[in-house]
Design a protein around this motif. Structure first.
Motif, short mmCIF file in Angstrom:
data_model
loop_
_atom_site.label_atom_id
_atom_site.label_comp_id
_atom_site.label_asym_id
_atom_site.label_seq_id
_atom_site.Cartn_x
_atom_site.Cartn_y
_atom_site.Cartn_z
N TYR A 66 41.28 31.79 44.02
CA TYR A 66 41.71 33.19 44.07
C TYR A 66 40.93 34.03 43.07
CZ TYR A 66 45.63 32.38 47.25
OH TYR A 66 46.40 32.09 48.35
N GLU A 67 40.71 33.50 41.88
CA GLU A 67 39.95 34.24 40.87
C GLU A 67 38.54 34.52 41.34
OE1 GLU A 67 40.78 35.73 38.30
OE2 GLU A 67 42.63 34.87 37.52
N ARG A 68 37.93 33.52 42.00
CA ARG A 68 36.56 33.73 42.50
C ARG A 68 36.55 34.78 43.60
NH1 ARG A 68 36.13 28.05 41.72
NH2 ARG A 68 36.69 27.61 43.87
N ARG A 69 37.56 34.75 44.46
CA ARG A 69 37.58 35.75 45.54
C ARG A 69 37.80 37.15 44.98
NH1 ARG A 69 40.97 36.26 51.24
NH2 ARG A 69 39.70 37.99 52.00
N LEU A 70 38.65 37.27 43.98
CA LEU A 70 38.86 38.58 43.35
C LEU A 70 37.58 39.08 42.70
CD1 LEU A 70 42.39 37.98 41.80
CD2 LEU A 70 41.81 39.73 43.49
N ALA A 71 36.83 38.15 42.08
CA ALA A 71 35.55 38.55 41.48
C ALA A 71 34.57 39.02 42.55
CB ALA A 71 34.97 37.38 40.69
N ARG A 72 34.56 38.32 43.71
CA ARG A 72 33.68 38.75 44.80
C ARG A 72 34.08 40.12 45.33
NH1 ARG A 72 34.25 33.31 46.47
NH2 ARG A 72 35.72 33.90 48.12
N LEU A 73 35.38 40.35 45.44
CA LEU A 73 35.84 41.67 45.91
C LEU A 73 35.43 42.77 44.95
CD1 LEU A 73 39.43 40.73 47.18
CD2 LEU A 73 37.50 41.45 48.59
N GLN A 74 35.52 42.50 43.66
CA GLN A 74 35.10 43.51 42.68
C GLN A 74 33.61 43.77 42.80
OE1 GLN A 74 37.03 43.28 38.93
NE2 GLN A 74 35.30 44.14 37.81
#
Length: 578
Positions: A66-74
């Motif tokens: 989830y943290e990686r996906r949030l970073a990708r979204l940012q």
């Protein structure tokens, strides 16, 4: 009791669509402001992940995914922003702070010693012929002091008029006073624990979602603040040409003596008298602000801010009308109007709007939810405003009015989906009324009334017809409550088909829409009191037939509602079951 695996599965079911929705918002963005909202959604999602990580029982692998996906979204937000900016966006640049500043920031808890200061053209207001205005955007900054010298590197000309946009700044100081830049307009969005110190602004200041932040400005033509809390706004005497406007704000402090137009106050005009949303800056606070005129050091400024925003300095919210001890009714009248179709209106309401409040991801304070078709028998408006002819209604029993202070609930409005944001702008009428329960035939000895969850089957059987009768009364609240208990309630309950009667006191009214008066003008006509009468066939017009209202009859509002659809209050039922 749910197992850890079941809790994790429930969280995945809830959180994955949230991230998918953010992704869709980023791809659908048509302008930079859309991306501001998407980035805020990323920030909110990360906060949700951190808050619910432990209770959700996530594995380390799931959490990291989830943290990686949030970073990708940012990263997608930043990348997408570059495609939406004009060609002049090549003026973006990044730089590293000096070692001395980096050490200072590290000692204060900064996670990084370098930042990207995104400088790009921002929308500018109309200028007189012959002038040109550059636009600079400062975004995604933490623990940084920004002066006009930093901005000048990105400006096309240091002498040209400048419009400035600040967004997503945390623990930052923006001090533009010393070099006297020619700023024609400034917008600020999503600032947390920041200080913004400004010279004279030739145009307007538009501030959205400020939190625990300070704004000091010498003068401006217009100052508007939206969806902000615990912020201090200090303006020199006579420095604003028009009243400061606030909307959806709480716990604000504003320069004493300055007129404020609080759009959350139904029917109120500009006034220097405090409201539930704001109070004046006190003498001891003004003394702290006076010290800012001397351009204090970073250490002195930090001390001033800590004094302004210490718990002891927090605005007094004890007078807030949204009290945990009060129950109430949220009543909404609406019409799609001519710019929206009935089908898209119902689809949005039934599939998105109501489920977000009463569904599995909703709020346990929502104890019932139903939509009705409406007809108006008597309008309280002397001008026969279309705002009082809405053909649809929705009613929700609320177990605690403190819900309206809950940041997660208020975020439903500030973080609307693209569909909802587009539709709300086109609706003919959206009339939202918040009531406090003053009497309830089902719980006559309980001030809160009956707040047990109501399954949809119960509403379908006992509240398929509703009459809402609004009225004004010069008597005190205690006298009206006694009239209800002694006269109105017994008389109404004798009528065949009547199953429940409630006495409601209006706390807040907000009427928007294409067909509504500008500036919430119609809210002044909403009656202060209401009788909410539930039952079956035959309740139409029952109030005026069996009781004499304590107010003037020519100021009443009578609406009939026929059940369209009811929902189970899932979260409330789950909470009570546990």
């Amino acid at each position: 009791m749910a197992t850890a695996a079941e809790q994790a599965t429930a969280f995945h079911t809830f959180f994955a669509p949230v991230l998918d929705g953010i992704d869709q918002r980023i791809q659908a963005a048509a302008q930079p402001s859309d991306l501001d909202e998407a980035l805020q959604a990323v920030i909110d999602a990360r906060a949700t992940l951190q808050e619910r990580d432990r209770e959700a029982g996530l594995t380390k692998r799931d959490r990291e995914q989830y943290e990686r996906r949030l970073a990708r979204l940012q990263s997608q937000v930043i990348s997408r922003r570059s495609t939406l900016q004009p060609a002049a966006s090549s003026s973006r640049f990044s730089f590293r702070r000096t070692a001395a500043k980096a050490e200072a920031a590290t000692s204060e808890g900064s996670a990084s010693s370098s930042y990207n200061l995104a400088m790009s053209p921002a929308p500018s207001p109309p200028l007189e012929q012959g002038e040109t205005a550059g636009g600079i955007q400062v975004t995604l900054q933490t623990n940084r002091t920004i002066t006009f010298k930093d901005l000048a590197k990105a400006a096309s000309s240091q002498d040209a008029p400048l419009s400035l946009s600040l967004s997503h700044l945390t623990d930052c100081i923006v001090d533009l006073r010393g070099d006297r830049p020619h700023i024609v307009a400034l917008t600020a969005t999503n600032l947390k624990r920041c200080a913004v110190l400004l010279p004279r602004i030739d145009g307007s200041l538009m501030l959205t979602r400020l939190e625990d932040s300070l704004l000091v400005v010498e003068a401006c033509r217009q100052l508007r603040v939206y969806s902000s809390k615990r912020a201090v706004v200090d303006v020199a005497a006579g420095g604003v040409a028009s009243p400061i406007t606030l909307e959806s704000c709480e716990a604000m402090r504003v320069t004493s003596g300055v007129k404020v137009q609080d759009f959350d106050q139904p029917g109120a005009g500009p006034s220097a008298e405090p409201t539930k949303s704001w109070r004046g800056i006190q003498d001891r606070e003004a003394q702290h602000l006076e010290a800012l005129k001397e351009t204090p050091s970073a250490e002195a400024l930090a001390d001033i801010l800590s004094r302004l925003f210490s718990p002891a300095a927090a605005p007094d919210t004890s007078s807030s009308p949204y009290l945990a001890a009060d129950s109430g009714l949220l009543l909404v009248f609406s019409s799609p109007g001519t710019q929206a179709t009935q089908s898209e209106f119902h689809e949005w309401y039934d599939e998105e709007h109501v489920p977000l409040r009463v569904g599995a991801r909703g709020f346990p304070e929502f104890r019932s939810a139903a939509r009705y078709s409406c007809s108006t028998l008597t309008s309280p408006s002397a001008t026969a405003s279309p705002a009082f002819q809405a053909e649809w209604g929705a009613a929700y029993t609320i177990s605690s009015n403190a819900l309206y202070n809950d940041a997660r609930y208020t975020a439903l409005r500030s973080n609307r989906s693209p569909r909802e944001a587009d539709l709300v702008k086109r609706l003919g009428v959206l009339d939202r009324r918040i009531y406090k329960t003053m009497g309830d035939s089902r719980a006559s000895k309980e001030p809160r009334g009956d707040v047990r969850p109501q399954p949809k089957e119960q509403i379908e059987e006992e509240a398929c017809r509703v009459e809402v009768t609004g009225f004004h009364a010069e008597q005190s609240e205690a006298e009206v409550a006694k009239w209800f208990a002694d006269e109105a309630k017994p008389a109404l309950l004798k009528r065949e088909g009547v199953t429940r009667v409630r006495l409601l006191l209006l706390i807040d009214a907000l009427i928007n829409g294409v067909e509504a008066g500008e500036g919430n003008a119609d809210a002044k006509d909403v009656p202060r009191w209401a009788l909410y009468i539930e039952g079956a066939e035959g309740v139409e017009g029952v109030t005026t037939q069996v009781v004499k209202l304590p107010g003037a009859e020519n100021r009443t509002e009578v609406r009939m509602m026929k059940l369209y659809r009811a929902w189970d209050p899932v979260r409330a039922l789950q909470a009570c079951a546990n």
